[in-house]
Structure formats: C-alpha cells, structure tokens
Design a protein around this motif. Structure first.
Motif, PDB file in Angstrom:
ATOM      1  N   ALA A  80       0.833  -1.208   0.000  1.00 63.19           N
ATOM      2  CA  ALA A  80       0.000   0.000   0.000  1.00 63.19           C
ATOM      3  C   ALA A  80       0.866   1.258   0.000  1.00 63.19           C
ATOM      4  CB  ALA A  80      -0.927  -0.009   1.209  1.00 63.19           C
ATOM      5  N   LEU A  81       1.934   1.258   0.797  1.00 64.91           N
ATOM      6  CA  LEU A  81       2.799   2.428   0.898  1.00 64.91           C
ATOM      7  C   LEU A  81       3.601   2.651  -0.385  1.00 64.91           C
ATOM      8  CD1 LEU A  81       4.160   1.906   4.530  1.00 64.91           C
ATOM      9  CD2 LEU A  81       2.280   3.397   3.800  1.00 64.91           C
ATOM     10  N   LEU A  82       4.225   1.588  -0.894  1.00 61.09           N
ATOM     11  CA  LEU A  82       5.057   1.735  -2.085  1.00 61.09           C
ATOM     12  C   LEU A  82       4.215   2.150  -3.282  1.00 61.09           C
ATOM     13  CD1 LEU A  82       7.920   1.493  -3.205  1.00 61.09           C
ATOM     14  CD2 LEU A  82       7.422  -0.889  -3.771  1.00 61.09           C
ATOM     15  N   ALA A  83       3.042   1.557  -3.422  1.00 62.37           N
ATOM     16  CA  ALA A  83       2.166   1.930  -4.531  1.00 62.37           C
ATOM     17  C   ALA A  83       1.717   3.390  -4.404  1.00 62.37           C
ATOM     18  CB  ALA A  83       0.955   1.001  -4.567  1.00 62.37           C
ATOM     19  N   PHE A  84       1.380   3.794  -3.201  1.00 66.61           N
ATOM     20  CA  PHE A  84       0.934   5.177  -2.972  1.00 66.61           C
ATOM     21  C   PHE A  84       1.997   6.177  -3.383  1.00 66.61           C
ATOM     22  CE2 PHE A  84       0.678   8.753   0.161  1.00 66.61           C
ATOM     23  CZ  PHE A  84      -0.463   9.346  -0.337  1.00 66.61           C
ATOM     24  N   PHE A  85       3.245   5.954  -2.967  1.00 66.82           N
ATOM     25  CA  PHE A  85       4.302   6.913  -3.289  1.00 66.82           C
ATOM     26  C   PHE A  85       4.778   6.794  -4.735  1.00 66.82           C
ATOM     27  CE2 PHE A  85       4.570   7.246   1.329  1.00 66.82           C
ATOM     28  CZ  PHE A  85       4.640   8.628   1.457  1.00 66.82           C
ATOM     29  N   LYS A 101       0.898   2.330  11.063  1.00 71.30           N
ATOM     30  CA  LYS A 101       1.661   1.162  11.512  1.00 71.30           C
ATOM     31  C   LYS A 101       3.149   1.358  11.271  1.00 71.30           C
ATOM     32  CE  LYS A 101       1.719  -3.883  11.115  1.00 71.30           C
ATOM     33  NZ  LYS A 101       1.096  -5.066  10.456  1.00 71.30           N
ATOM     34  N   THR A 102       3.490   2.134  10.261  1.00 69.40           N
ATOM     35  CA  THR A 102       4.891   2.401   9.951  1.00 69.40           C
ATOM     36  C   THR A 102       5.461   3.507  10.835  1.00 69.40           C
ATOM     37  OG1 THR A 102       4.596   1.721   7.658  1.00 69.40           O
ATOM     38  CG2 THR A 102       6.492   3.120   8.131  1.00 69.40           C
ATOM     39  N   TYR A 103       4.661   4.525  11.096  1.00 70.91           N
ATOM     40  CA  TYR A 103       5.171   5.707  11.803  1.00 70.91           C
ATOM     41  C   TYR A 103       5.344   5.495  13.301  1.00 70.91           C
ATOM     42  CZ  TYR A 103       5.381  10.364  13.847  1.00 70.91           C
ATOM     43  OH  TYR A 103       5.748  11.459  14.583  1.00 70.91           O
ATOM     44  N   PHE A 104       4.336   5.006  13.981  1.00 75.42           N
ATOM     45  CA  PHE A 104       4.360   5.059  15.437  1.00 75.42           C
ATOM     46  C   PHE A 104       5.368   4.123  16.096  1.00 75.42           C
ATOM     47  CE2 PHE A 104       0.518   7.575  14.979  1.00 75.42           C
ATOM     48  CZ  PHE A 104       0.743   8.533  15.957  1.00 75.42           C
ATOM     49  N   PRO A 105       5.625   2.934  15.570  1.00 74.63           N
ATOM     50  CA  PRO A 105       6.719   2.148  16.180  1.00 74.63           C
ATOM     51  C   PRO A 105       8.064   2.860  16.093  1.00 74.63           C
ATOM     52  CG  PRO A 105       5.311   0.720  14.883  1.00 74.63           C
ATOM     53  CD  PRO A 105       4.870   2.122  14.586  1.00 74.63           C
ATOM     54  N   GLN A 106       8.339   3.537  14.962  1.00 70.91           N
ATOM     55  CA  GLN A 106       9.591   4.276  14.829  1.00 70.91           C
ATOM     56  C   GLN A 106       9.593   5.505  15.735  1.00 70.91           C
ATOM     57  OE1 GLN A 106      12.275   3.333  13.049  1.00 70.91           O
ATOM     58  NE2 GLN A 106      13.351   5.073  13.970  1.00 70.91           N
ATOM     59  N   SER A 280      11.718   0.317  -3.310  1.00 71.35           N
ATOM     60  CA  SER A 280      11.792  -0.708  -2.273  1.00 71.35           C
ATOM     61  C   SER A 280      10.833  -0.337  -1.145  1.00 71.35           C
ATOM     62  CB  SER A 280      13.213  -0.824  -1.720  1.00 71.35           C
ATOM     63  OG  SER A 280      13.562   0.343  -0.991  1.00 71.35           O
ATOM     64  N   SER A 281      10.523  -1.335  -0.330  1.00 68.37           N
ATOM     65  CA  SER A 281       9.649  -1.079   0.815  1.00 68.37           C
ATOM     66  C   SER A 281      10.330  -0.157   1.823  1.00 68.37           C
ATOM     67  CB  SER A 281       9.261  -2.399   1.483  1.00 68.37           C
ATOM     68  OG  SER A 281      10.419  -3.131   1.858  1.00 68.37           O
ATOM     69  N   GLU A 282      11.676  -0.202   1.886  1.00 69.84           N
ATOM     70  CA  GLU A 282      12.406   0.667   2.819  1.00 69.84           C
ATOM     71  C   GLU A 282      12.222   2.138   2.462  1.00 69.84           C
ATOM     72  OE1 GLU A 282      13.655  -2.018   1.386  1.00 69.84           O
ATOM     73  OE2 GLU A 282      13.935  -3.342   3.114  1.00 69.84           O
ATOM     74  N   THR A 283      12.305   2.462   1.178  1.00 68.21           N
ATOM     75  CA  THR A 283      12.123   3.853   0.771  1.00 68.21           C
ATOM     76  C   THR A 283      10.691   4.307   1.027  1.00 68.21           C
ATOM     77  OG1 THR A 283      11.660   3.147  -1.519  1.00 68.21           O
ATOM     78  CG2 THR A 283      13.931   3.724  -0.981  1.00 68.21           C
ATOM     79  N   ALA A 284       9.736   3.411   0.840  1.00 66.35           N
ATOM     80  CA  ALA A 284       8.340   3.765   1.096  1.00 66.35           C
ATOM     81  C   ALA A 284       8.109   4.018   2.579  1.00 66.35           C
ATOM     82  CB  ALA A 284       7.418   2.658   0.593  1.00 66.35           C
ATOM     83  N   ARG A 285       8.743   3.221   3.443  1.00 67.60           N
ATOM     84  CA  ARG A 285       8.577   3.434   4.885  1.00 67.60           C
ATOM     85  C   ARG A 285       9.204   4.758   5.311  1.00 67.60           C
ATOM     86  NH1 ARG A 285       9.559  -2.244   5.189  1.00 67.60           N
ATOM     87  NH2 ARG A 285      11.762  -1.901   5.632  1.00 67.60           N
ATOM     88  N   LEU A 286      10.361   5.094   4.743  1.00 70.04           N
ATOM     89  CA  LEU A 286      10.995   6.378   5.056  1.00 70.04           C
ATOM     90  C   LEU A 286      10.070   7.528   4.692  1.00 70.04           C
ATOM     91  CD1 LEU A 286      13.378   8.280   5.713  1.00 70.04           C
ATOM     92  CD2 LEU A 286      14.181   7.903   3.372  1.00 70.04           C
ATOM     93  N   ALA A 287       9.532   7.502   3.492  1.00 70.10           N
ATOM     94  CA  ALA A 287       8.631   8.567   3.047  1.00 70.10           C
ATOM     95  C   ALA A 287       7.366   8.608   3.898  1.00 70.10           C
ATOM     96  CB  ALA A 287       8.276   8.357   1.577  1.00 70.10           C
ATOM     97  N   SER A 288       6.885   7.458   4.299  1.00 70.19           N
ATOM     98  CA  SER A 288       5.665   7.398   5.110  1.00 70.19           C
ATOM     99  C   SER A 288       5.879   8.060   6.460  1.00 70.19           C
ATOM    100  CB  SER A 288       5.248   5.940   5.309  1.00 70.19           C
ATOM    101  OG  SER A 288       4.972   5.318   4.066  1.00 70.19           O
ATOM    102  N   ARG A 289       7.029   7.783   7.072  1.00 70.86           N
ATOM    103  CA  ARG A 289       7.306   8.416   8.372  1.00 70.86           C
ATOM    104  C   ARG A 289       7.433   9.924   8.220  1.00 70.86           C
ATOM    105  NH1 ARG A 289      10.374   3.486   9.061  1.00 70.86           N
ATOM    106  NH2 ARG A 289      12.268   4.455   8.275  1.00 70.86           N
ATOM    107  N   MET A 290       8.044  10.377   7.122  1.00 67.29           N
ATOM    108  CA  MET A 290       8.146  11.812   6.877  1.00 67.29           C
ATOM    109  C   MET A 290       6.771  12.437   6.705  1.00 67.29           C
ATOM    110  SD  MET A 290      11.408  12.151   4.299  1.00 67.29           S
ATOM    111  CE  MET A 290      11.077  13.918   4.076  1.00 67.29           C
TER     112      MET A 290
END
Length: 349
Positions: A80-85, A101-106, A280-290
């Motif tokens: 969902a995140l990678l497709a969105f970005f 789910k990506t933001y709050f644990p970090q 990658s999923s890592e780049t999507a998670r970074l953008a999601s937290r931002m």
C-alpha cells in the motif's frame, strides 16, 4: 482463498495484466480484496461491456499499479505504501492503517533512544543546564552514530583549519559533537565566537559543494527546527492530527514529501541524482514516516510551508550565519554557485 473459477470480471483483469507482461492470479486478487486494497464487485465498481460486467478502468489501473509494486514488497502494508508513493490511487483505509503502523513504532523507538541517551548524561551535568540543552546533547549523540558521512565531512572540513591540521580524531569528533548539540538546541549561540568558528569551518560553505553536501543536509534538517515555533506534542496528539487529514490533503502531502526527498537525494548524492527512487519497501517506509511527521510539524511553520522549501531556507540561513561582513562571496554569488548543483529543487532554490 479462491476455490471456484474466477469471475468474468477477474478474468478481464488477468488478461489486462498479461497484456502488460504481468502475471496475476485469482488468489492474489482475492487476497487484495480481503485486505481492502481493491474493491469488491458491486455498484460503482463494474461496467457492462456487451453481456459481461467487468471492473472499471480505474480499478484496472489500480490493480496494474499494485501488481507492478508487489514484486518489491513482502506484506500488504508495504505494498500500500510503495504503490501510494509511486502515484497509484490506493484505497484510503488500508493506506492510512499502513502509514500509522509504519510511523508510530519508529516514533516510539526514537523517543526511547533519546531517553536512553539522556540517562547516559551524568546527573550532576544534567542539573547544570536547561532541559533543552540536555535533549540536544542526546539527539546529537544519535546523529553522531546515524549520520557517519556527514560527521566525516564535518571532521575533514575542521581539519583544514591550520590550528586543527594535526588534531586527533577524538578532538575533532568532540568539536563535531559540539556543533551538532547546538544545531539541535532551540537556537544557535551566535555570540559564541569559538562555536561559530567551528560551525563555519565544519560547513565549509566557501569550498566545493561536493565535499560537504552530507554535512549541509544534516545541518539544514537540524537547523530547520530552530526556524520553527518549538512545541511539545504527544503521540495521542500526533494521531489525532493525522486522523483529521483529508484524502485530498493526504495526496498533497505525498507530493510535498516526494519533492523534499528529491531535494535531499540531489544533495546527498552530490548532484548525481535528482529523483528519489521509490523502488523498495524501505524507501516507502521512510517517506511514510516523513509524511505523518509533517502533518504535525507543519503547524510550527507559516501556513503553506513545504518541507523542501523549509530545507532550502534553513540552508540559506546557515550560510548567512556563517558569513561575515568582511569575508564571503555574497548571497547572490552563493545562490548562483549552488542553485542547481546543491538544492535540486528547481524554482524553490
């Protein structure tokens, strides 16, 4: 799991994917429907072609977008995140759940890291200074370990000073740490000539940009918070702020984060790349937290502020603070020299 023959609508989607060289199974379609990533057949999701009902072009485009990103992901949340970005019109509910789910644990991990660093400061030392300085010292300790390229550039820049040419690694690291502490504090001690000399040398604004881009980026990110209205927020407040964001605003925030990451990528890669790759999923998670962070952080800046512009303004502010009346090339010359090669933000620079 699908236990019957795929419907005519599903077979139509499978044919569209095959025409694009993509393999799509009815089992994957059902898993995506269960996760809420694609709609179930019903009013508004199907159109009639002859005697057959098939999914709308919008749903077909969504499925192709998901399928293109799926090979890079392990979970539906990552998808969902990678497709969105990557510009896919992901359904809002699973997208919002994945963002949280990506933001709050970090967010919790970062807070715990800072608390751990605070406990490492001797109690007597903590009591001697304001809490804001202790917090800045804790954050600087984390920066020293997580931003090795920036620290190395700052250390190398400091060594170019004649009196530090033969300084030990330990002394140079302490000076870098001092710079980072004050960059994370509420304000820079501009009247402290020793500190300003270290800041000026560590940034090396007069030198070739490619020798200091990582240092500039880290310093600009830290200093940008000094240009904002500082306030303390809780996890609950951040959650409430995010939940109030509309779907249209969510898409606008995506473009702002992508713009900011493009600028950071251009600076961090020393001008070799002007686009941040969402591959990658890592780049999507970074953008999601931002993105989730910016929904709260933007309240500390003037209305309409964009993170890429905040980054550029912060870098310019640092350059101005490091300049003097008697030495320096002037703001106009600095901007001409670094406009494209440093910022990579186009008309924002």
């Amino acid at each position: 799991m699908v236990r019957t023959e795929p419907s005519a609508a599903d077979r139509h989607l499978i044919r569209i994917a095959a025409g694009l060289g993509l393999k799509l199974s009815p089992y994957r379609l059902e898993r995506w429907r269960t996760a809420g990533l694609i709609p179930r057949p019903g009013p508004g999701t199907l159109v009639r072609i002859g005697n057959t009902k098939v999914y709308t072009p919008e749903t077909a485009s969504l499925v192709v977008g998901l399928l293109t990103c799926a090979q890079l992901c392990r979970t539906n949340e990552e998808l969902a995140l990678l497709a969105f970005f990557n510009g896919v019109s992901v359904s809002p509910d699973p997208l919002r759940a994945a963002l949280l789910k990506t933001y709050f644990p970090q967010y919790t991990k970062t807070r715990d890291q800072r608390d751990a660093e605070l406990t490492r400061i001797p109690a007597d030392f903590r009591d001697e200074v304001a809490p804001e300085y202790n917090w800045a010292e804790a954050v600087a300790a984390i920066d020293m370990t997580e931003h090795e390229a920036a620290v190395r550039q700052m250390r190398d820049n400091l060594r170019r000073r004649r009196e530090l040419a033969k300084a030990s690694r330990t002394e140079l690291d302490e000076r870098v740490r001092g710079v980072l502490i004050w960059l994370n504090a509420p304000a820079l001690p501009t009247q402290d000539h020793v500190f300003m000399a270290d800041l000026r040398a560590s940034m090396a604004f007069a030198g070739p940009p490619e020798q200091s881009r990582a240092a500039w980026l880290l310093a600009a990110v830290c200093h940008s918070e000094q240009l904002a209205e500082r306030s303390t927020t809780s996890g609950v407040e951040r959650l409430e702020t995010f939940l109030a964001v509309t779907d249209d605003d969510l898409r606008a925030l995506r473009e702002q984060v992508r713009e900011s990451l493009d600028a950071m990528c251009y600076m961090a890669t020393e001008g070799r790349s002007s686009r941040f790759p969402f591959t990658s999923s890592e780049t999507a998670r970074l953008a999601s937290r931002m993105l989730v962070e910016w929904t709260t952080a933007r309240q500390a800046y003037p209305p309409g502020s964009r993170p890429a512009q905040v980054l550029v303004d912060s870098l310019r502010s640092l350059w101005s603070l490091c300049s003097t009346d008697s030495v320096g090339e002037g703001r106009a010359v600095f901007e001409r020299r670094t406009r494209r090669r440093v910022y990579g933000v186009g008309d924002l620079a």
